[in-house]
Design an enzyme around this catalytic site. Structure first.
Site, PDB file in Angstrom:
ATOM      1  N   ASP A   1       9.046   4.804   2.680  1.00 17.78           N
ATOM      2  CA  ASP A   1       8.390   5.057   3.964  1.00 17.78           C
ATOM      3  C   ASP A   1       9.176   5.988   4.879  1.00 17.78           C
ATOM      4  O   ASP A   1       9.116   5.872   6.105  1.00 17.78           O
ATOM      5  CB  ASP A   1       8.105   3.733   4.697  1.00 17.78           C
ATOM      6  CG  ASP A   1       7.274   2.794   3.849  1.00 17.78           C
ATOM      7  OD1 ASP A   1       6.439   3.291   3.072  1.00 17.78           O
ATOM      8  OD2 ASP A   1       7.474   1.571   3.939  1.00 17.78           O
TER       9      ASP A   1
ATOM     10  N   LYS B   1       7.575  10.779   3.506  1.00 15.54           N
ATOM     11  CA  LYS B   1       7.422  11.743   2.410  1.00 15.54           C
ATOM     12  C   LYS B   1       6.054  12.422   2.434  1.00 15.54           C
ATOM     13  O   LYS B   1       5.944  13.623   2.208  1.00 15.54           O
ATOM     14  CB  LYS B   1       7.612  11.038   1.056  1.00 15.54           C
ATOM     15  CG  LYS B   1       8.981  10.399   0.894  1.00 15.54           C
ATOM     16  CD  LYS B   1       9.073   9.608  -0.400  1.00 15.54           C
ATOM     17  CE  LYS B   1       8.251   8.341  -0.427  1.00 15.54           C
ATOM     18  NZ  LYS B   1       8.669   7.291   0.506  1.00 15.54           N
TER      19      LYS B   1
ATOM     20  N   GLY C   1       2.354   4.280  -0.123  1.00 12.14           N
ATOM     21  CA  GLY C   1       1.395   4.578   0.946  1.00 12.14           C
ATOM     22  C   GLY C   1       1.952   5.772   1.688  1.00 12.14           C
ATOM     23  O   GLY C   1       2.928   5.651   2.408  1.00 12.14           O
ATOM     24  N   HIS C   2       1.375   6.952   1.456  1.00 12.09           N
ATOM     25  CA  HIS C   2       1.889   8.189   2.062  1.00 12.09           C
ATOM     26  C   HIS C   2       0.917   8.656   3.142  1.00 12.09           C
ATOM     27  O   HIS C   2      -0.220   9.013   2.847  1.00 12.09           O
ATOM     28  CB  HIS C   2       2.088   9.263   0.988  1.00 12.09           C
ATOM     29  CG  HIS C   2       3.152   8.899  -0.009  1.00 12.09           C
ATOM     30  ND1 HIS C   2       3.504   9.703  -1.055  1.00 12.09           N
ATOM     31  CD2 HIS C   2       3.976   7.812  -0.082  1.00 12.09           C
ATOM     32  CE1 HIS C   2       4.488   9.121  -1.749  1.00 12.09           C
ATOM     33  NE2 HIS C   2       4.777   7.973  -1.186  1.00 12.09           N
TER      34      HIS C   2
ATOM     35  N   GLN D   1       8.202   5.598  -3.165  1.00 12.55           N
ATOM     36  CA  GLN D   1       9.253   4.625  -2.874  1.00 12.55           C
ATOM     37  C   GLN D   1      10.498   5.388  -2.366  1.00 12.55           C
ATOM     38  O   GLN D   1      10.353   6.437  -1.775  1.00 12.55           O
ATOM     39  CB  GLN D   1       9.592   3.759  -4.086  1.00 12.55           C
ATOM     40  CG  GLN D   1       8.495   2.770  -4.478  1.00 12.55           C
ATOM     41  CD  GLN D   1       7.312   3.420  -5.171  1.00 12.55           C
ATOM     42  OE1 GLN D   1       7.446   4.068  -6.184  1.00 12.55           O
ATOM     43  NE2 GLN D   1       6.119   3.240  -4.620  1.00 12.55           N
TER      44      GLN D   1
ATOM     45  N   ASP E   1      12.196  11.398  16.979  1.00 14.69           N
ATOM     46  CA  ASP E   1      11.583  11.108  18.296  1.00 14.69           C
ATOM     47  C   ASP E   1      11.602   9.612  18.619  1.00 14.69           C
ATOM     48  O   ASP E   1      11.619   9.230  19.794  1.00 14.69           O
ATOM     49  CB  ASP E   1      10.135  11.625  18.327  1.00 14.69           C
ATOM     50  CG  ASP E   1       9.319  11.079  17.170  1.00 14.69           C
ATOM     51  OD1 ASP E   1       9.688  11.331  16.001  1.00 14.69           O
ATOM     52  OD2 ASP E   1       8.318  10.368  17.409  1.00 14.69           O
TER      53      ASP E   1
HETATM   54  P1  GDP Z   1       5.990   7.654   3.155  1.00 13.71           P
HETATM   55  O1  GDP Z   1       5.627   6.464   2.349  1.00 13.71           O
HETATM   56  O2  GDP Z   1       7.397   8.089   2.935  1.00 13.71           O
HETATM   57  O3  GDP Z   1       5.025   8.801   3.006  1.00 13.71           O
HETATM   58  O4  GDP Z   1       5.918   7.182   4.678  1.00 13.71           O
HETATM   59  P2  GDP Z   1       4.753   6.295   5.352  1.00 13.71           P
HETATM   60  O5  GDP Z   1       3.545   7.119   5.501  1.00 13.71           O
HETATM   61  O6  GDP Z   1       4.625   4.993   4.659  1.00 13.71           O
HETATM   62  O7  GDP Z   1       5.432   5.955   6.756  1.00 13.71           O
HETATM   63  C1  GDP Z   1       5.845   6.942   7.631  1.00 13.71           C
HETATM   64  C2  GDP Z   1       5.140   6.733   8.971  1.00 13.71           C
HETATM   65  O8  GDP Z   1       5.778   7.479   9.978  1.00 13.71           O
HETATM   66  C3  GDP Z   1       3.695   7.199   8.984  1.00 13.71           C
HETATM   67  O9  GDP Z   1       2.956   6.387   9.839  1.00 13.71           O
HETATM   68  C4  GDP Z   1       3.798   8.628   9.525  1.00 13.71           C
HETATM   69  O10 GDP Z   1       2.608   9.042  10.182  1.00 13.71           O
HETATM   70  C5  GDP Z   1       4.913   8.463  10.525  1.00 13.71           C
HETATM   71  N1  GDP Z   1       5.761   9.643  10.743  1.00 13.71           N
HETATM   72  C6  GDP Z   1       6.168  10.564   9.835  1.00 13.71           C
HETATM   73  N2  GDP Z   1       7.039  11.428  10.410  1.00 13.71           N
HETATM   74  C7  GDP Z   1       7.172  11.036  11.694  1.00 13.71           C
HETATM   75  C8  GDP Z   1       7.962  11.507  12.798  1.00 13.71           C
HETATM   76  O11 GDP Z   1       8.737  12.455  12.694  1.00 13.71           O
HETATM   77  N3  GDP Z   1       7.854  10.819  13.969  1.00 13.71           N
HETATM   78  C9  GDP Z   1       7.025   9.741  14.121  1.00 13.71           C
HETATM   79  N4  GDP Z   1       6.987   9.136  15.296  1.00 13.71           N
HETATM   80  N5  GDP Z   1       6.280   9.279  13.106  1.00 13.71           N
HETATM   81  C10 GDP Z   1       6.367   9.909  11.905  1.00 13.71           C
HETATM   82  P1  IMO Z   2       6.276   4.541  -0.356  1.00 14.69           P
HETATM   83  O1  IMO Z   2       6.007   5.536  -1.450  1.00 14.69           O
HETATM   84  C1  IMO Z   2       8.305   0.900   0.875  1.00 14.69           C
HETATM   85  C2  IMO Z   2       8.798  -2.218  -2.163  1.00 14.69           C
HETATM   86  C3  IMO Z   2       8.016  -3.506  -1.974  1.00 14.69           C
HETATM   87  C4  IMO Z   2       8.954  -4.486  -2.662  1.00 14.69           C
HETATM   88  C5  IMO Z   2       9.509  -3.672  -3.824  1.00 14.69           C
HETATM   89  C6  IMO Z   2       8.789  -3.902  -5.136  1.00 14.69           C
HETATM   90  O2  IMO Z   2       5.157   4.383   0.592  1.00 14.69           O
HETATM   91  O3  IMO Z   2       7.585   4.833   0.294  1.00 14.69           O
HETATM   92  P2  IMO Z   2       6.406  -3.218  -6.107  1.00 14.69           P
HETATM   93  O4  IMO Z   2       5.025  -3.380  -5.553  1.00 14.69           O
HETATM   94  O5  IMO Z   2       6.794  -1.807  -6.380  1.00 14.69           O
HETATM   95  O6  IMO Z   2       6.666  -4.096  -7.296  1.00 14.69           O
HETATM   96  O7  IMO Z   2       7.392  -3.755  -4.948  1.00 14.69           O
HETATM   97  O8  IMO Z   2       9.392  -2.320  -3.436  1.00 14.69           O
HETATM   98  N1  IMO Z   2       7.968  -0.990  -2.141  1.00 14.69           N
HETATM   99  C7  IMO Z   2       7.940  -0.116  -1.137  1.00 14.69           C
HETATM  100  N2  IMO Z   2       8.529  -0.150   0.082  1.00 14.69           N
HETATM  101  N3  IMO Z   2       7.558   1.967   0.522  1.00 14.69           N
HETATM  102  C8  IMO Z   2       6.993   2.038  -0.699  1.00 14.69           C
HETATM  103  O9  IMO Z   2       6.364   3.139  -1.139  1.00 14.69           O
HETATM  104  C9  IMO Z   2       7.135   0.940  -1.577  1.00 14.69           C
HETATM  105  N4  IMO Z   2       6.678   0.665  -2.822  1.00 14.69           N
HETATM  106  C10 IMO Z   2       7.211  -0.517  -3.156  1.00 14.69           C
HETATM  107  O10 IMO Z   2       7.833  -3.806  -0.614  1.00 14.69           O
HETATM  108  O11 IMO Z   2      10.019  -4.792  -1.802  1.00 14.69           O
HETATM  109 MG    MG Z   3       4.871   4.534   2.604  1.00 11.87          MG
END
Ligand code: GDP
Ligand code: IMO
Ligand code: MG
Length: 420
Positions: free
Chosen positions: A12, A15, A39-40, A221, A330
């Site tokens: 998270d 990416k 979840g991207h 991840q 931020d």
């Molecule tokens: P990912 O799994 O690495 O793609 O990240 P996620 O989408 O799960 O979580 C990142 C969260 O931070 C999302 O809700 C994005 O919209 C938000 N986000 C990404 N970059 C920024 C940033 O620079 N500032 C803020 N405030 N939010 C961001």
């Molecule tokens: P993105 O791509 C954050 C965590 C789960 C759990 C462990 C194993 O959005 O960054 P699994 O379902 O893979 O067997 O879970 O890994 N986990 C993540 N945490 N972001 C993710 O993906 C994750 N995908 C799995 O919460 O601790």
């Molecule tokens: Mg994510």
């Protein structure tokens, strides 16, 4: 030529947004591991979209997107996602390709994931319950079914055989769940999937590379969730690190050029497992609130803490990171004082290394303190506009890691990113 974007923490890191931003300079975007546990999040026409399996380049015009063989694919999630993406006018027939060697997540994999987690009680991993571990177990156990198998006339027989095997395992767990509805959905989605572009992924991508096209590999991840190098057993079931690109797409190591590592300006983790810089206090609450730190896949509140340079340096080493993107800078605008973890105290001894099983040790994070900047930064467009205090924070990180933060993301929006 292949460049890689991957997470340096526990997932998270942002990416999705970063891949969407960089994708315009590439011809192909490819996912190489993970599945719908990811979840991207990205913003398209100011609308929030969360992608789980489709590469985050799908909203950029005229790009090819490949789901590589290293991914485990859930047809049900894929169909749902395709509907969402098609709603934005994207023609998936033209720009989405799926490797035939990609392993399938079956309804019984989801049930097995649930059963295994339940049986672990308070030792549970905190899995996303998407069937990831059971699907990868069937891959390494040489039982799994793959996307290419869907085109075989004996697919249903093979499916039933594997389901029976899974049923025996579920009986051992004394786990009962009626999966009839899941199966119906699954077979409906399989018919949909069969209409998509199913390709030989390794030839597909190597032909692109040979033709001089630029490939961007998208990690899911984060490095600290890697099956080999993460905080095992509190990890996911795939190689999330750069090494996973070669086996997850079928590309040779020497095709890889830049490895762009994404880190938050602080740190989060969702699910169980060690997290040395976690803040189980008001500051942690504030990070969660301001950063809106709730899982994009499961909605669970993310655990929050300060940036951990010991873990980041480890991730830079394993991945060969050449550039860093720092996201969510931020979010720190509101904090008077910031902490940066520079060392651990492990069973009373100072260390800058990630040990074998940190979860079995007494861990104390040791910090260097920095003044906060306390000015809004989310409208800044250039590095010059950023406060001096933020520059010193970033500078310290650069020095410590020996790799430069080359971009700062200062908001979730598509254009909120600053090149240094
Ligand atoms: P990912 O799994 O690495 O793609 O990240 P996620 O989408 O799960 O979580 C990142 C969260 O931070 C999302 O809700 C994005 O919209 C938000 N986000 C990404 N970059 C920024 C940033 O620079 N500032 C803020 N405030 N939010 C961001
Ligand atoms: P993105 O791509 C954050 C965590 C789960 C759990 C462990 C194993 O959005 O960054 P699994 O379902 O893979 O067997 O879970 O890994 N986990 C993540 N945490 N972001 C993710 O993906 C994750 N995908 C799995 O919460 O601790
Ligand atoms: Mg994510």
């Amino acid at each position: 030529m292949v460049d890689v974007i991957l997470g340096l923490q526990w997932g998270d890191e942002g990416k999705g947004k970063i891949v969407d931003y960089f994708a315009k300079d590439y011809d192909v975007v490819a996912r190489f591991q993970g599945g719908p546990n990811a979840g991207h999040t990205l913003y398209v026409e100011d609308k929030k979209v969360v992608l789980h399996q489709i590469p985050s380049g799908v909203f950029q015009k005229n790009k090819l997107n490949l789901i590589g063989n290293g991914v485990v694919l859930d047809p049900v999630t894929l169909k749902r996602e395709c509907d969402t993406v098609a709603g934005f006018g994207v023609d998936l027939k033209k720009n989405l390709f799926i490797a035939e060697r990609t392993h399938l997540i079956l309804p019984t994999h989801r049930a097995l994931d649930k059963a295994a987690e339940l049986s672990k009680g308070n030792q549970k991993i905190g899995s996303t319950l998407k069937g990831i571990a059971p699907a990868y177990m069937d891959k390494t156990g040489r039982n799994g079914l793959r996307v290419g198998d869907l085109l075989d006339k004996n697919f249903t027989t093979a499916y039933i055989k594997l389901r029976l095997k899974h049923q025996k395992l579920l009986d051992n767990y004394a786990f009962a769940e009626d999966i009839t509805a899941w199966e119906e959905e699954f077979f409906e989605a399989v018919e949909f999937l069969k209409q998509l572009n199913i390709v030989n992924g390794e030839y597909f991508i190597n032909q692109q590379i040979k033709a001089g096209k630029k490939v961007l590999a998208e990690g899911a991840q984060g490095s600290m969730l890697d099956i080999d190098f993460g905080t095992f057993p509190f990890v996911t079931s795939s190689n999330t690190v750069t090494a996973g690109v070669c086996s997850g797409l079928g590309v040779a190591p020497q095709t890889i050029r830049d490895v762009i590592g994404v880190t938050k300006a602080y740190c989060t983790r969702v699910g169980s497992g060690p997290f040395p810089t976690e803040l189980e206090n008001e500051t942690g609450e504030e990070l969660r609130k301001i950063g809106n730190e709730f899982g994009a896949t499961t909605g669970r509140p993310r655990r929050c803490g300060w940036i951990d340079l010991v873990a980041l340096q480890f991730a830079c080493m394993i991945n060969g990171v050449t550039k860093i993107v720092m996201t969510k800078a931020d979010v720190l605008d509101a904090f008077k004082e910031l902490q940066v973890c520079t060392h651990y105290k492990l069973n009373g001894k100072e260390s800058k290394e990630i040990p074998f099983r940190i979860d079995r040790m007494q861990v104390e994070a040791l910090y260097k303190s920095f003044p906060g900047w306390n000015v809004p930064t989310s409208t800044a467009k250039t590095f010059q506009e950023l406060p001096v205090t933020m520059k010193s924070y970033v500078d310290f990180i650069n020095q410590y890691l020996g790799v430069k933060v080359s971009y700062i993301s200062n908001g979730p929006g598509r254009d909120q990113i600053i090149t240094i």
